[in-house]
Scaffold this motif. Structure first.
Motif, mmCIF file in Angstrom:
data_model
loop_
_atom_site.group_PDB
_atom_site.id
_atom_site.type_symbol
_atom_site.label_atom_id
_atom_site.label_comp_id
_atom_site.label_asym_id
_atom_site.label_seq_id
_atom_site.Cartn_x
_atom_site.Cartn_y
_atom_site.Cartn_z
ATOM 1 N N GLN A 186 0.705 -1.128 -0.055
ATOM 2 C CA GLN A 186 -0.175 0.111 -0.191
ATOM 3 C C GLN A 186 0.986 1.293 -0.125
ATOM 4 O O GLN A 186 0.718 2.137 -0.674
ATOM 5 C CB GLN A 186 -1.105 0.166 1.107
ATOM 6 C CG GLN A 186 -2.169 -0.808 1.111
ATOM 7 C CD GLN A 186 -3.032 -0.540 2.402
ATOM 8 O OE1 GLN A 186 -2.552 -0.449 3.231
ATOM 9 N NE2 GLN A 186 -4.257 -0.892 2.176
ATOM 10 N N GLN A 190 1.439 4.060 -3.042
ATOM 11 C CA GLN A 190 0.830 5.592 -2.707
ATOM 12 C C GLN A 190 2.183 6.566 -3.230
ATOM 13 O O GLN A 190 1.936 7.804 -2.927
ATOM 14 C CB GLN A 190 0.450 5.626 -1.398
ATOM 15 C CG GLN A 190 -0.687 5.011 -1.162
ATOM 16 C CD GLN A 190 -2.124 5.724 -1.408
ATOM 17 O OE1 GLN A 190 -1.847 6.699 -2.208
ATOM 18 N NE2 GLN A 190 -3.243 5.036 -1.157
ATOM 19 N N GLY A 193 1.504 9.201 -5.846
ATOM 20 C CA GLY A 193 0.589 10.160 -5.562
ATOM 21 C C GLY A 193 1.336 11.298 -4.389
ATOM 22 O O GLY A 193 0.969 12.120 -4.342
ATOM 23 N N PHE A 194 2.234 10.498 -3.650
ATOM 24 C CA PHE A 194 2.859 11.629 -2.615
ATOM 25 C C PHE A 194 3.712 12.468 -3.253
ATOM 26 O O PHE A 194 3.924 13.569 -2.757
ATOM 27 C CB PHE A 194 3.648 10.487 -1.896
ATOM 28 C CG PHE A 194 4.668 11.150 -0.829
ATOM 29 C CD1 PHE A 194 4.220 12.232 0.218
ATOM 30 C CD2 PHE A 194 5.953 10.849 -1.133
ATOM 31 C CE1 PHE A 194 5.297 12.714 0.803
ATOM 32 C CE2 PHE A 194 7.197 11.826 -0.357
ATOM 33 C CZ PHE A 194 6.601 12.677 0.601
ATOM 34 N N GLY A 330 -1.119 6.782 3.673
ATOM 35 C CA GLY A 330 -0.958 6.923 2.131
ATOM 36 C C GLY A 330 -2.213 8.030 1.632
ATOM 37 O O GLY A 330 -1.986 8.648 0.780
ATOM 38 N N HIS A 331 -3.391 7.698 2.183
ATOM 39 C CA HIS A 331 -4.649 8.579 1.658
ATOM 40 C C HIS A 331 -4.062 9.947 2.223
ATOM 41 O O HIS A 331 -4.226 10.862 1.357
ATOM 42 C CB HIS A 331 -5.749 8.043 2.365
ATOM 43 C CG HIS A 331 -7.151 8.692 2.178
ATOM 44 N ND1 HIS A 331 -7.682 8.810 1.022
ATOM 45 C CD2 HIS A 331 -7.650 10.020 2.725
ATOM 46 C CE1 HIS A 331 -8.456 9.557 0.939
ATOM 47 N NE2 HIS A 331 -8.619 10.317 1.815
ATOM 48 N N SER A 334 -1.506 11.579 -0.302
ATOM 49 C CA SER A 334 -1.760 11.781 -1.591
ATOM 50 C C SER A 334 -3.076 12.819 -1.938
ATOM 51 O O SER A 334 -3.546 12.955 -2.779
ATOM 52 C CB SER A 334 -2.235 10.564 -2.086
ATOM 53 O OG SER A 334 -3.177 9.875 -1.456
ATOM 54 N N ARG A 338 -4.692 14.683 -5.097
ATOM 55 C CA ARG A 338 -5.812 14.238 -5.632
ATOM 56 C C ARG A 338 -6.893 15.540 -5.567
ATOM 57 O O ARG A 338 -7.622 15.623 -6.465
ATOM 58 C CB ARG A 338 -6.611 13.214 -4.604
ATOM 59 C CG ARG A 338 -6.079 11.879 -4.907
ATOM 60 C CD ARG A 338 -6.343 10.777 -3.965
ATOM 61 N NE ARG A 338 -6.407 10.747 -2.612
ATOM 62 C CZ ARG A 338 -6.930 11.281 -1.528
ATOM 63 N NH1 ARG A 338 -8.360 11.537 -1.958
ATOM 64 N NH2 ARG A 338 -6.754 11.143 -0.610
ATOM 65 N N ALA A 391 -2.620 3.492 -10.190
ATOM 66 C CA ALA A 391 -2.747 3.440 -8.900
ATOM 67 C C ALA A 391 -4.088 3.002 -8.447
ATOM 68 O O ALA A 391 -4.031 2.200 -7.328
ATOM 69 C CB ALA A 391 -2.223 4.687 -8.115
ATOM 70 N N LEU A 395 -4.117 -0.229 -5.820
ATOM 71 C CA LEU A 395 -4.630 -0.152 -4.477
ATOM 72 C C LEU A 395 -5.763 -1.071 -4.276
ATOM 73 O O LEU A 395 -5.913 -1.686 -3.023
ATOM 74 C CB LEU A 395 -4.846 1.479 -4.267
ATOM 75 C CG LEU A 395 -3.873 2.371 -4.011
ATOM 76 C CD1 LEU A 395 -4.460 3.674 -3.694
ATOM 77 C CD2 LEU A 395 -3.099 1.992 -2.711
#
Length: 475
Positions: A186, A190, A193-194, A330-331, A334, A338, A391, A395
Motif C-alpha cells: 500500500q 502511494q 501520489g505522494f 497513504g491517503h 496523496s 488528488r 494506482a 490499490l
C-alpha cells in the motif's frame, strides 16, 4: 331571678346560663323600662341576648320561654350542654359551681365547639343554625383497567463464544502492530501520489509564502503524518469523519469481554486499541487509523458472540498487519495531489461545456488540447503519470489481498467457522436483494471487468474458498 336546676338535665357537668358580654349593658325586658335584675351572687348584669334569626332557648323549669327582644328576630336556641366560651378578663364564678371560667384561677380549657350527641341537633350561640346536608355524591369508582401486557423485550444475541482464556493472554506478541507485505505494498503504490502532492504543496507554499516560509510549510506537512498515531486526533477523525461514537455502558459490557478474548488469543494488550460503535443496520466493522476498532450496532446486538468475535478478529488482523495505518497514511499524503487532479478535471469539464455552447469545432479544440496535455505528461514524466493512472487498480488489488490476510489471521485465532457463518450471511443478503429485484421485474447492474478490478473486497465465494483449509482442520 335565678332558675332552679333541672333534675332531668344531662350530665357530665353543671349547666350555666350564658355570662354577660363584657362592656355590654343588659337590654330591658319587653314592656318594662326597668333593667333585668342581676344573677344572684354576681355583680355582673345578665348578658344580653344577641340579635339572631333563631328562636330563644328554653329555660330549665320554665313552661314558657321569655318573649323575644323588641326589634329583633328570635335568638337561637342554646345547645343542651354548651361549652362556655372564653371571655377576656375572665368571668365571676357562679354559686354552686366547682369551676370558674377562664381568667378566674386555673380553669379547664373548653373546646371551641361542643361535640354532637346522638339524636341531638347542635345549635350555635350566634348566627343561623346550620342545616344538615347530605354527604356529597361520589360516583362509584371503577377499578382501573389492567394494563396491557408489555411486549417481551427482544432476546439478546446469544453468547456462544468459547472463552478459553477469560482475558488472560496465552502469549505476548512481539509487536502490538506491524506492517506485513500488504501494508508495504500500500505504501509503495502511494509513492507517486505522494510525489505529486509534495510538488503541489511546494508550489503553493513557496510561490505564495516565499522560500523560507514555504519550506516550513512543507516540513510541517511532512510531519503531519505522525497524527495518524496521535490518539486524540484519531478519535476526532473517527467521530467526525467516520461517524463513530464511544460505546454506551451496556454496549461496552457486551463488547469488552469478547474483545478481551480475541486479544488474549492474539497476545495483544486489549487497551492498545479503542473500541467505538457506528449506528448502522448493516453487519460491518472497521479498523481505522492506528488504534480504532469500530463495529456497527447491528453487529453488536444481532449476531452471536462467536460471530462478533470473528468480525473483531478480522479487524484486529488489519491492525496487526499494518493495513489500517498504512492505508490512512497513504491517503493523507496523496490528498493534495488528488485535490489538484479533481480541480483540473473540473476545469476541463467547464471548458468543454462552455465550448459546446459556441460550436462543435470549439468543443473539438478543447478535447484536442486536453489530449495533448495528457500525452505530453505521459511522454515527459511517464514514471509519474503511469503509476498515477495505475494506482487505483493497484490499490484495489492490495486491498483485496489485505482482506484475505485479515481473514487468515482471524482463522489462526480459531474463528474460521464463525467467520464463514458471517460470510454466508453476507451472501444470503446479496441473494435476497437479487431475488427481490427479479420479483419486481428489475435486473441489478453487475459490475463490469474494470469495475471489478476497482473493488477493494473480494467476493464472498473467494473468501470462503480461502478459508477451506482452516474449516477442514476444524479451526
Amino acid at each position: 331571678m335565678s332558675y332552679p336546676p333541672d333534675p332531668a338535665a344531662p350530665e357530665p357537668g353543671p349547666v350555666y346560663p350564658d355570662p354577660p358580654y363584657p362592656g355590654t349593658p343588659a337590654p330591658p325586658y319587653p314592656g318594662s323600662a326597668v333593667p333585668a335584675p342581676p344573677y344572684p351572687g354576681s355583680a355582673v348584669p345578665a348578658p344580653p341576648y344577641p340579635e339572631s334569626a333563631a328562636s330563644p332557648p328554653s329555660y330549665p323549669g320554665s313552661a314558657a320561654p321569655p318573649p323575644p327582644y323588641p326589634g329583633s328576630a328570635a335568638p337561637p336556641p342554646y345547645p343542651e350542654t354548651p361549652a362556655p366560651p372564653s371571655y377576656p378578663g375572665g368571668a365571676p364564678q357562679y354559686p354552686g359551681a366547682g369551676a370558674a371560667y377562664p381568667g378566674a384561677g386555673a380553669a379547664p380549657s373548653y373546646p371551641a365547639a361542643p361535640p354532637a350527641h346522638p339524636g341531638v341537633t347542635p345549635t350555635y350561640p350566634s348566627g343561623p343554625q346550620p342545616t344538615a346536608t347530605a354527604p356529597p355524591y361520589l360516583p362509584p369508582r371503577t377499578p382501573p383497567a389492567a394494563p396491557a401486557p408489555a411486549a417481551p423485550p427482544e432476546a439478546p444475541a446469544p453468547d456462544d463464544l468459547d472463552y478459553r482464556h477469560a482475558g488472560s493472554r496465552i502469549h505476548v506478541a512481539a509487536h502490538q502492530r506491524g506492517a506485513d507485505a500488504t501494508a508495504i505494498g500500500q505504501l509503495a503504490v502511494q509513492v507517486p501520489g505522494f510525489l505529486v502532492s509534495l510538488a503541489v504543496v511546494a508550489s503553493f507554499a513557496v510561490g505564495i509564502l516565499g522560500t523560507a516560509m514555504g519550506w516550513l510549510v512543507i516540513l510541517a506537512w511532512l510531519a503531519s503524518g505522525a497524527l495518524v498515531f496521535h490518539r486524540p486526533t484519531e478519535l476526532a477523525f473517527a467521530r467526525h469523519v467516520m461517524k463513530l461514537r464511544a460505546p454506551l455502558a451496556e454496549e461496552r459490557a457486551r463488547l469488552e469481554p469478547i474483545w478481551r478474548e480475541v486479544t488474549a488469543r492474539a497476545g495483544i494488550e486489549a487497551h492498545t486499541y479503542e473500541l467505538m460503535v457506528e449506528n448502522s443496520t448493516d453487519l460491518n466493522a472497521v479498523a481505522a487509523a492506528g488504534h480504532v476498532v469500530g463495529v456497527t450496532t447491528y453487529a453488536l446486538n444481532e449476531i452471536p458472540s462467536s460471530n462478533l468475535a470473528a468480525v473483531l478478529a478480522h479487524e484486529l488482523g488489519h491492525h496487526t498487519g499494518g493495513h489500517a495505518w498504512t492505508g490512512l497514511l497513504g491517503h493523507w499524503y496523496s490528498l493534495p495531489g488528488r485535490i489538484a487532479w479533481a480541480f483540473m478535471r473540473g476545469i476541463a469539464r467547464i471548458a468543454i461545456r462552455v465550448a459546446s455552447v459556441f460550436s462543435l469545432a470549439a468543443t473539438g479544440m478543447v478535447y484536442l488540447f486536453i489530449g495533448i496535455f495528457v500525452i505530453g505528461g505521459f511522454v515527459a514524466a511517464w514514471y509519474i503519470t503511469v503509476p498515477l493512472v495505475a494506482a487505483p487498480y493497484l490499490l484495489a488489488y492490495v486491498g483485496r489481498q489485505g482482506e484475505l490476510r485479515a481473514d487468515r489471521q482471524a482463522a489462526d485465532l480459531g474463528f474460521a467457522p464463525h467467520l464463514a457463518q458471517v460470510l454466508y450471511h453476507f451472501q444470503a443478503q446479496e441473494d435476497a436483494v437479487k431475488a427481490q429485484a427479479a420479483a419486481q421485474g428489475r435486473q441489478l447492474k453487475e459490475p463490469g471487468g474494470l469495475a471489478k478490478l476497482l473493488t477493494t473486497h473480494p467476493d464472498n465465494y473467494t473468501r470462503l474458498q480461502a478459508l477451506e483449509p482452516y474449516l477442514r482442520l476444524g479451526r
